[in-house]
Design a protein around this motif. Structure first.
Motif, PDB file in Angstrom:
ATOM      1  N   LEU A   2      91.421   8.155 107.170  1.00 56.17           N
ATOM      2  CA  LEU A   2      91.909   6.774 107.209  1.00 56.17           C
ATOM      3  C   LEU A   2      90.862   5.808 106.673  1.00 56.17           C
ATOM      4  O   LEU A   2      91.180   4.877 105.933  1.00 56.17           O
ATOM      5  CB  LEU A   2      92.271   6.372 108.645  1.00 56.17           C
ATOM      6  N   GLU A   3      89.622   6.049 107.059  1.00 54.78           N
ATOM      7  CA  GLU A   3      88.534   5.173 106.649  1.00 54.78           C
ATOM      8  C   GLU A   3      88.367   5.188 105.129  1.00 54.78           C
ATOM      9  O   GLU A   3      88.204   4.133 104.502  1.00 54.78           O
ATOM     10  CB  GLU A   3      87.226   5.578 107.338  1.00 54.78           C
ATOM     11  N   SER A   4      88.406   6.379 104.550  1.00 51.58           N
ATOM     12  CA  SER A   4      88.265   6.497 103.093  1.00 51.58           C
ATOM     13  C   SER A   4      89.408   5.794 102.372  1.00 51.58           C
ATOM     14  O   SER A   4      89.200   5.138 101.337  1.00 51.58           O
ATOM     15  CB  SER A   4      88.225   7.964 102.678  1.00 51.58           C
ATOM     16  N   LEU A   5      90.603   5.916 102.906  1.00 50.19           N
ATOM     17  CA  LEU A   5      91.751   5.251 102.295  1.00 50.19           C
ATOM     18  C   LEU A   5      91.655   3.732 102.437  1.00 50.19           C
ATOM     19  O   LEU A   5      92.034   2.992 101.515  1.00 50.19           O
ATOM     20  CB  LEU A   5      93.050   5.775 102.897  1.00 50.19           C
ATOM     21  N   ALA A   6      91.155   3.261 103.578  1.00 51.97           N
ATOM     22  CA  ALA A   6      90.965   1.818 103.764  1.00 51.97           C
ATOM     23  C   ALA A   6      89.964   1.287 102.745  1.00 51.97           C
ATOM     24  O   ALA A   6      90.180   0.231 102.134  1.00 51.97           O
ATOM     25  CB  ALA A   6      90.494   1.522 105.184  1.00 51.97           C
ATOM     26  N   ILE A   7      88.882   2.018 102.560  1.00 50.49           N
ATOM     27  CA  ILE A   7      87.870   1.616 101.578  1.00 50.49           C
ATOM     28  C   ILE A   7      88.470   1.620 100.177  1.00 50.49           C
ATOM     29  O   ILE A   7      88.254   0.684  99.393  1.00 50.49           O
ATOM     30  CB  ILE A   7      86.632   2.531 101.663  1.00 50.49           C
ATOM     31  N   ALA A   8      89.230   2.642  99.850  1.00 51.24           N
ATOM     32  CA  ALA A   8      89.843   2.726  98.524  1.00 51.24           C
ATOM     33  C   ALA A   8      90.799   1.558  98.280  1.00 51.24           C
ATOM     34  O   ALA A   8      90.777   0.946  97.202  1.00 51.24           O
ATOM     35  CB  ALA A   8      90.573   4.059  98.361  1.00 51.24           C
ATOM     36  N   ALA A   9      91.621   1.238  99.260  1.00 54.34           N
ATOM     37  CA  ALA A   9      92.567   0.126  99.096  1.00 54.34           C
ATOM     38  C   ALA A   9      91.816  -1.195  98.937  1.00 54.34           C
ATOM     39  O   ALA A   9      92.169  -2.025  98.085  1.00 54.34           O
ATOM     40  CB  ALA A   9      93.526   0.063 100.287  1.00 54.34           C
ATOM     41  N   ALA A  10      90.782  -1.392  99.744  1.00 52.35           N
ATOM     42  CA  ALA A  10      89.997  -2.625  99.636  1.00 52.35           C
ATOM     43  C   ALA A  10      89.270  -2.689  98.292  1.00 52.35           C
ATOM     44  O   ALA A  10      89.168  -3.761  97.679  1.00 52.35           O
ATOM     45  CB  ALA A  10      89.002  -2.727 100.787  1.00 52.35           C
ATOM     46  N   ALA A  11      88.778  -1.554  97.814  1.00 51.84           N
ATOM     47  CA  ALA A  11      88.089  -1.526  96.522  1.00 51.84           C
ATOM     48  C   ALA A  11      89.055  -1.832  95.377  1.00 51.84           C
ATOM     49  O   ALA A  11      88.707  -2.577  94.450  1.00 51.84           O
ATOM     50  CB  ALA A  11      87.419  -0.172  96.315  1.00 51.84           C
ATOM     51  N   LEU A  12      90.256  -1.274  95.439  1.00 51.98           N
ATOM     52  CA  LEU A  12      91.249  -1.561  94.403  1.00 51.98           C
ATOM     53  C   LEU A  12      91.651  -3.033  94.423  1.00 51.98           C
ATOM     54  O   LEU A  12      91.758  -3.682  93.374  1.00 51.98           O
ATOM     55  CB  LEU A  12      92.479  -0.673  94.587  1.00 51.98           C
ATOM     56  N   PHE A  13      91.881  -3.567  95.616  1.00 55.83           N
ATOM     57  CA  PHE A  13      92.227  -4.981  95.745  1.00 55.83           C
ATOM     58  C   PHE A  13      91.104  -5.842  95.165  1.00 55.83           C
ATOM     59  O   PHE A  13      91.343  -6.748  94.368  1.00 55.83           O
ATOM     60  CB  PHE A  13      92.457  -5.355  97.215  1.00 55.83           C
ATOM     61  N   THR A  14      89.874  -5.544  95.578  1.00 64.57           N
ATOM     62  CA  THR A  14      88.725  -6.336  95.151  1.00 64.57           C
ATOM     63  C   THR A  14      88.515  -6.239  93.648  1.00 64.57           C
ATOM     64  O   THR A  14      88.276  -7.253  92.983  1.00 64.57           O
ATOM     65  CB  THR A  14      87.457  -5.879  95.903  1.00 64.57           C
ATOM     66  N   GLY A  15      88.622  -5.035  93.105  1.00 65.12           N
ATOM     67  CA  GLY A  15      88.460  -4.869  91.666  1.00 65.12           C
ATOM     68  C   GLY A  15      89.482  -5.672  90.884  1.00 65.12           C
ATOM     69  O   GLY A  15      89.145  -6.333  89.896  1.00 65.12           O
ATOM     70  N   ALA A  16      90.724  -5.631  91.329  1.00 69.06           N
ATOM     71  CA  ALA A  16      91.776  -6.395  90.645  1.00 69.06           C
ATOM     72  C   ALA A  16      91.524  -7.896  90.764  1.00 69.06           C
ATOM     73  O   ALA A  16      91.651  -8.637  89.779  1.00 69.06           O
ATOM     74  CB  ALA A  16      93.144  -6.036  91.228  1.00 69.06           C
ATOM     75  N   ALA A  17      91.159  -8.346  91.954  1.00 64.10           N
ATOM     76  CA  ALA A  17      90.914  -9.774  92.154  1.00 64.10           C
ATOM     77  C   ALA A  17      89.721 -10.256  91.323  1.00 64.10           C
ATOM     78  O   ALA A  17      89.773 -11.329  90.705  1.00 64.10           O
ATOM     79  CB  ALA A  17      90.687 -10.065  93.637  1.00 64.10           C
ATOM     80  N   LEU A  18      88.657  -9.470  91.311  1.00 63.73           N
ATOM     81  CA  LEU A  18      87.483  -9.850  90.521  1.00 63.73           C
ATOM     82  C   LEU A  18      87.797  -9.841  89.026  1.00 63.73           C
ATOM     83  O   LEU A  18      87.329 -10.709  88.287  1.00 63.73           O
ATOM     84  CB  LEU A  18      86.308  -8.922  90.829  1.00 63.73           C
ATOM     85  N   TYR A  19      88.583  -8.876  88.583  1.00 66.66           N
ATOM     86  CA  TYR A  19      88.987  -8.834  87.176  1.00 66.66           C
ATOM     87  C   TYR A  19      89.746 -10.112  86.800  1.00 66.66           C
ATOM     88  O   TYR A  19      89.473 -10.731  85.766  1.00 66.66           O
ATOM     89  CB  TYR A  19      89.845  -7.600  86.894  1.00 66.66           C
ATOM     90  N   VAL A  20      90.685 -10.501  87.638  1.00 66.00           N
ATOM     91  CA  VAL A  20      91.453 -11.715  87.344  1.00 66.00           C
ATOM     92  C   VAL A  20      90.523 -12.926  87.319  1.00 66.00           C
ATOM     93  O   VAL A  20      90.587 -13.751  86.403  1.00 66.00           O
ATOM     94  CB  VAL A  20      92.593 -11.912  88.369  1.00 66.00           C
ATOM     95  N   SER A  21      89.644 -13.030  88.310  1.00 63.97           N
ATOM     96  CA  SER A  21      88.756 -14.193  88.396  1.00 63.97           C
ATOM     97  C   SER A  21      87.720 -14.249  87.279  1.00 63.97           C
ATOM     98  O   SER A  21      87.405 -15.329  86.771  1.00 63.97           O
ATOM     99  CB  SER A  21      88.032 -14.202  89.748  1.00 63.97           C
ATOM    100  N   ALA A  22      87.166 -13.096  86.903  1.00 56.94           N
ATOM    101  CA  ALA A  22      86.045 -13.081  85.964  1.00 56.94           C
ATOM    102  C   ALA A  22      86.458 -12.849  84.506  1.00 56.94           C
ATOM    103  O   ALA A  22      85.722 -13.232  83.597  1.00 56.94           O
ATOM    104  CB  ALA A  22      85.042 -12.000  86.374  1.00 56.94           C
ATOM    105  N   VAL A  23      87.626 -12.219  84.289  1.00 54.29           N
ATOM    106  CA  VAL A  23      87.992 -11.840  82.925  1.00 54.29           C
ATOM    107  C   VAL A  23      89.339 -12.438  82.511  1.00 54.29           C
ATOM    108  O   VAL A  23      89.425 -13.198  81.550  1.00 54.29           O
ATOM    109  CB  VAL A  23      88.027 -10.292  82.781  1.00 54.29           C
ATOM    110  N   GLU A  24      90.394 -12.060  83.231  1.00 56.64           N
ATOM    111  CA  GLU A  24      91.732 -12.430  82.784  1.00 56.64           C
ATOM    112  C   GLU A  24      91.965 -13.937  82.763  1.00 56.64           C
ATOM    113  O   GLU A  24      92.423 -14.486  81.760  1.00 56.64           O
ATOM    114  CB  GLU A  24      92.781 -11.761  83.678  1.00 56.64           C
TER     115      GLU A  24
END
Length: 141
Positions: A2-24
């Motif tokens: 569960l912990e690994s999946l929580a980290i993965a979901a948070a990492a995917l969310f964060t990566g997408a959000a940072l991409y939108v903020s910094a690039v897109e």
């Protein structure tokens, strides 16, 4: 697990959000007003579905990790990633609605100002995702 999946979901969310903020979004703002608005509308629709889902999944997995193990850091991380929902609905949504209601032909300085404001507000989503991911990583360590 569960912990690994929580980290993965948070990492995917964060990566997408940072991409939108910094690039897109900065690239979008380099377009003329009408083209920027035309590009923002479908990008917003796609991003909403993905990021909303990742926030829910990441939050629920964080809550489950806390419930199972009792470490309050998992709960804190879950609260941070789930905070994107009220933040988006209460703070960003009024700007979203105005942008969505603006016809491409009406794009101009007012819509550009709204898009710039949207970018500033979206950075808050990037912050919440990053904070959640960091807390989850500390909880896992």
């Amino acid at each position: 697990m569960l912990e690994s999946l929580a980290i993965a979901a948070a990492a995917l969310f964060t990566g997408a959000a940072l991409y939108v903020s910094a690039v897109e979004h900065p690239a979008r703002l380099m377009l003329d007003d009408a083209a920027a608005l035309r590009q923002w509308k479908p990008a917003y629709e796609r991003g909403t579905l993905m990021q909303a889902s990742l926030a829910i999944v990441g939050g629920l997995l964080g809550i489950a990790s806390w419930w199972r193990g009792g470490d309050m850091l998992w709960l804190l991380g879950a609260v941070l990633i789930l905070a994107n929902w009220p933040y988006t609905l209460g703070i960003i949504m009024p700007v979203n609605k105005k942008l969505k209601a603006t016809a491409e032909e009406a794009a101009g300085p007012a819509s550009r100002a709204l898009m710039q404001r949207w970018g500033q507000l979206h950075a808050g989503r990037s912050f919440l995702g990053t904070a959640s991911l960091i807390v989850y990583l500390f909880a896992a360590a």
